[in-house]
Enzyme design. Structure first.
Site, PDB file in Angstrom:
ATOM      1  N   THR A 651       0.842  -1.199   0.000  1.00  0.00           N
ATOM      2  CA  THR A 651       0.000   0.000   0.000  1.00  0.00           C
ATOM      3  C   THR A 651       0.879   1.253   0.000  1.00  0.00           C
ATOM      4  OG1 THR A 651      -0.268  -0.393   2.364  1.00  0.00           O
ATOM      5  CG2 THR A 651      -2.137  -0.933   0.943  1.00  0.00           C
ATOM      6  N   GLU A 722       1.626  12.018   2.171  1.00  0.00           N
ATOM      7  CA  GLU A 722       1.659  13.296   1.473  1.00  0.00           C
ATOM      8  C   GLU A 722       2.934  13.560   0.692  1.00  0.00           C
ATOM      9  OE1 GLU A 722      -0.784  16.345   3.846  1.00  0.00           O
ATOM     10  OE2 GLU A 722      -0.410  14.736   5.250  1.00  0.00           O
TER      11      GLU A 722
HETATM   12 MO1  MOS Z   1      -3.870  15.829   4.901  1.00  0.00          MO
HETATM   13  S1  MOS Z   1      -3.998  17.442   3.626  1.00  0.00           S
HETATM   14  O1  MOS Z   1      -3.267  16.405   6.321  1.00  0.00           O
HETATM   15  O2  MOS Z   1      -5.304  14.960   4.787  1.00  0.00           O
END
Ligand code: MOS
Length: 755
Positions: A651, A722
């Site tokens: 994942t 992220e």
């Molecule tokens: Mo994230 S933009 O902290 O879901």
């Protein structure tokens, strides 16, 4: 224990919730069955600034099936305004008064027996406005600027040495401006809310990244005890920050359900999703880099400008990241918020880092050309193991390992450094690169672990499955720590009736979740061990309890072994329930109490105050630009990341890849268009809001660079949600420059900008 757990991770596992997702058994918010629901349809403002002077509701009320219409005239005061997000002033409100803050603001809610009746009633609502001329964005008359604040005070931003003098004296200088556009989330699951009351108890079904946060916020708005509110969000169809903030719709649907005495279901339209929730605001940047002729940075000045709503000073201030990227003795940063008549922006994947790193990594590329230096070498010369702002070491930093692995795979050594020097027929070819990064975050968390008499485990926590594989991460962690096959671990998430997890934001979920799950498992092992060594009749009598471990479904020690069910029979009822709580080292003791109050208490960086923690990566991109049409194609991408422990490499690979593709989107496709006269979003649908499709991403390879970080947290998890997006926009822009000799500093890069 921590080291052993780190070693166990790393085996790819398919999603434990995969079958439920592909068979449709997985319940998303609006899939939850309600008994005799009424349906809500939103009426939103057609002007961006001014007042509602009156409604004409007779026609709407007489529509067959319409039950009730909520406006500020009949419900103002029944739900208090939500607390602001990200510091600043008060948030925009809806149904509180006649005030209109932005286009698309909720001004009425029509309730009906059927969805169709609600929609028809909503279409028949007449609204009279006293409209004023709105300010749409930067440079709009009436837009107001102020320095970024945090909780009402000027935000402290990175500053080291004397950047102004150092820049003035620098041998080589770059001084450029960059910009990034407005972007909207558009997750496939719409921004739904269903509310049902049972006496004093309210149940909310809503896709959310913060179940306990939503519960606490709605309780506060309605003036009721949070213990009476339950939020359920078992699966979320795309989040990325869009479900991270409480929005005004939830409390009003609860109010509607109360008034009607029956459950109410809201499924807003795609277009409404552009204005009733948060988004990524447009940004501007001025970057000044000063360097010696050998490439070493002597000055870095990064100024940012961000748009926010009129009353809320939301800002992301990504200079916190850009100031820390490279060794530099003189750093100055500043962030200005520009208030316009817009809905309040909010989190969107790597909120600070995506726009701010575009500016820095573009400027670094410009500096490399000014120095006639390879852009990877420029980053090597300025690489550092020490945070240049705090002076603390990075917990680990494998940036150059990422560049080297990616460069080798990409064939970077064959790059002709001269712009426009590479081509394939009518296509100009460009190779570009950029650094990727994201801070490592962790929060306090709680979990319940039940070991059952049959030797299986049930794990329960209010974690968030936002598509990232949270069920699998929890199951894997428990399976490893308990010595059970993953099939023997059942995981329940997505219900605020379960012990709290922090909001799924800032890529903290794996670190926070795996840490508390590992702790619960260790407490279970210790309880079983202490009962086992006290049992004269058992095989472990008088063993050292610390030497007993769980493995292969057994409790084991040197020369002794017993099936888990037999070991469990020594404890109460042959089963064991553990309620574990974890406060990561470095977080204040009251952070756990705040977690139970629904407050997000993330630690940015690491569990230690004397260390700075980020994950790092490198994007290498090949673009082809057609000589005549200026069509831009991304033909090849290699991205490498080092992000500490990867709980589930399978994942993780998908997370990195998804992030990188979103980065391509940010570079070449995505932008919300705003009409400057009406301050209205124009392309509010998936046909006009461009995103990459498969044909836009022919070859994308992810390299996961092994990294063992003992300092970031005991499990060595940095978080991966992220980082994938960050820097990709710059890597593409840099590749486009290499292909064409044209430097695009304003995203997205489109063919017309290259004509
Ligand atoms: Mo994230 S933009 O902290 O879901």
């Amino acid at each position: 224990m921590a080291e052993a757990a780190r070693d166990l991770f790393g085996q790819p596992a398919t999603r434990v919730d995969g079958p439920a997702k592909v068979t449709g058994a997985a319940k998303y918010g609006s899939d939850e069955p309600l008994s005799n629901p009424a349906y809500a349809c939103l009426v939103t403002s057609a002007v961006a600034r001014g007042r509602v002077t009156g409604f004409d509701l007779a026609e709407a009320r007489s529509t067959a099936g319409v039950l009730d219409i909520l406006t500020h005239e009949n419900v103002a005061g029944l739900a208090k305004p939500i607390p602001p997000i990200g510091g600043g002033g008060s948030s925009t409100t809806t149904l509180e008064s006649d005030q209109v803050w932005h286009d698309g603001q909720i001004i009425a809610i029509v309730l009906a027996d059927t969805l169709e009746a609600a929609q028809e009633g909503a279409a028949r609502v007449g609204v009279r406005y006293a409209a004023e001329t709105p300010s749409a964005t930067f440079d709009s008359p009436g837009a107001e600027s102020e320095p970024a604040k945090s909780e009402g005070k000027p935000k402290p931003l990175p500053s080291v040495g004397d950047a102004g003098s150092a820049f003035a004296a620098a041998a080589v200088k770059i001084d450029q401006r960059y910009s990034t556009p407005t972007q909207h989330h558009n997750p496939i699951e719409l921004f739904t809310t269903s509310c049902a009351w049972d006496g004093p108890n309210l149940t909310i079904y809503e896709p959310t990244q913060s179940m306990w946060g939503l519960k606490a916020a709605v309780a506060k708005q309605l003036g009721i005890d949070a213990a009476n509110v339950r939020t359920i969000s078992r699966y979320v169809g795309g989040a990325f920050g869009s479900r991270g903030s409480v929005t005004t719709r939830t409390a009003w649907i609860a109010v509607a359900a109360k008034r009607l005495g029956r459950p109410v279901k809201l499924v807003p339209t795609r277009a409404q999703g552009f204005t009733i929730v948060t988004y990524r605001a447009e940004t501007r940047h001025r970057l000044r880099l000063g360097a010696n002729r050998d490439g070493r940075l002597t000055a870095l000045q990064h100024e940012g400008w961000e748009v926010s709503s009129r009353p809320t000073a939301y800002n992301v201030a990504g200079v916190e990241t850009t100031a820390r990227m490279y060794a530099c003795p003189n750093i100055a940063t500043a962030v200005t918020v520009v208030h316009a008549d817009r809905n309040t922006p909010g989190f969107m994947r790597a909120p600070p880092d995506t726009p701010y790193m575009f500016a820095l990594e573009s400027a670094m590329d410009e500096l490399a050309y000014a120095l006639e230096m390879d852009p990877i070498e420029l980053r090597r010369i300025n690489d550092t193991q020490v945070d240049p702002v705090s002076g603390h070491p990075f917990s680990s930093r494998s940036l150059m390992a990422c560049f080297d692995r990616a460069a080798e795979r990409f064939g970077w050594s064959r790059r002709n450094p001269r712009p426009t020097s590479m081509s394939d027929g009518d296509w100009q070819i460009g190779w570009g690169c950029a650094t990727s990064t994201y801070p490592s975050n962790i929060g306090p968390a709680a979990a319940r672990l039940s070991l059952q008499g049959d030797g299986t485990a049930l794990l329960q926590l209010a974690g968030h499955e936002i598509g990232t594989g949270a069920y699998t991460v929890c199951a894997l962690t428990a399976a490893h720590a308990l010595g059970l096959p993953i099939e023997a671990v059942r995981v329940e998430l997505g219900d605020s009736a379960l012990p709290p997890m922090p909001g799924a934001g800032g890529s903290n979920n794996a670190a926070s979740g795996a840490s508390v799950v590992a702790k619960a498992c260790e407490e279970a092992r210790a309880r079983l061990a202490s009962a086992a060594v006290a049992d004269r009749a058992g095989p472990f009598f008088q063993h050292d309890p610390g030497s007993l471990r769980l493995s292969d479904g057994h409790l084991v020690a040197d020369g002794a072994r017993e099936p888990l069910p037999a070991a469990l029979r020594r404890v109460t009822n042959g089963a064991l329930e553990i309620h574990a709580e974890n406060i990561p080292e470095g977080l204040p003791p009251d952070s756990l109490a705040k977690l139970y109050k629904g407050e997000m208490t993330l630690l940015r960086g690491t569990s230690r105050k004397d260390v700075t923690a980020y994950a790092f990566g490198a994007h290498l991109v090949e673009v082809k630009v057609h000589r005549l049409t200026r069509e831009i194609r991304t033909s090849r991408v290699v991205s490498a990341f080092a992000a500490g422990t990867l709980v589930n490499p399978l994942t993780a690979y998908s997370q990195f890849m998804g992030g990188a593709i979103w980065g391509l989107s940010s570079a070449l496709h995505e932008a919300t268009e705003i009409d400057p006269a009406s301050a209205r979003y124009i392309n509010t649908n998936l046909a006009d809001y461009l995103i990459p499709v498969n044909a836009d991403v022919p070859s994308l390879e992810v390299i996961m660079v092994a990294e063992d970080d003992e300092r970031v947290n005991p499990l060595g998890i940095k978080g991966i949600g992220e980082i994938g997006i960050v820097g990709m926009n710059a890597a593409v822009a840099n590749a486009v420059f290499h292909a064409t000799g044209v430097r695009i500093r304003d995203l997205p890069i489109r063919a017309e900008k290259l004509l």
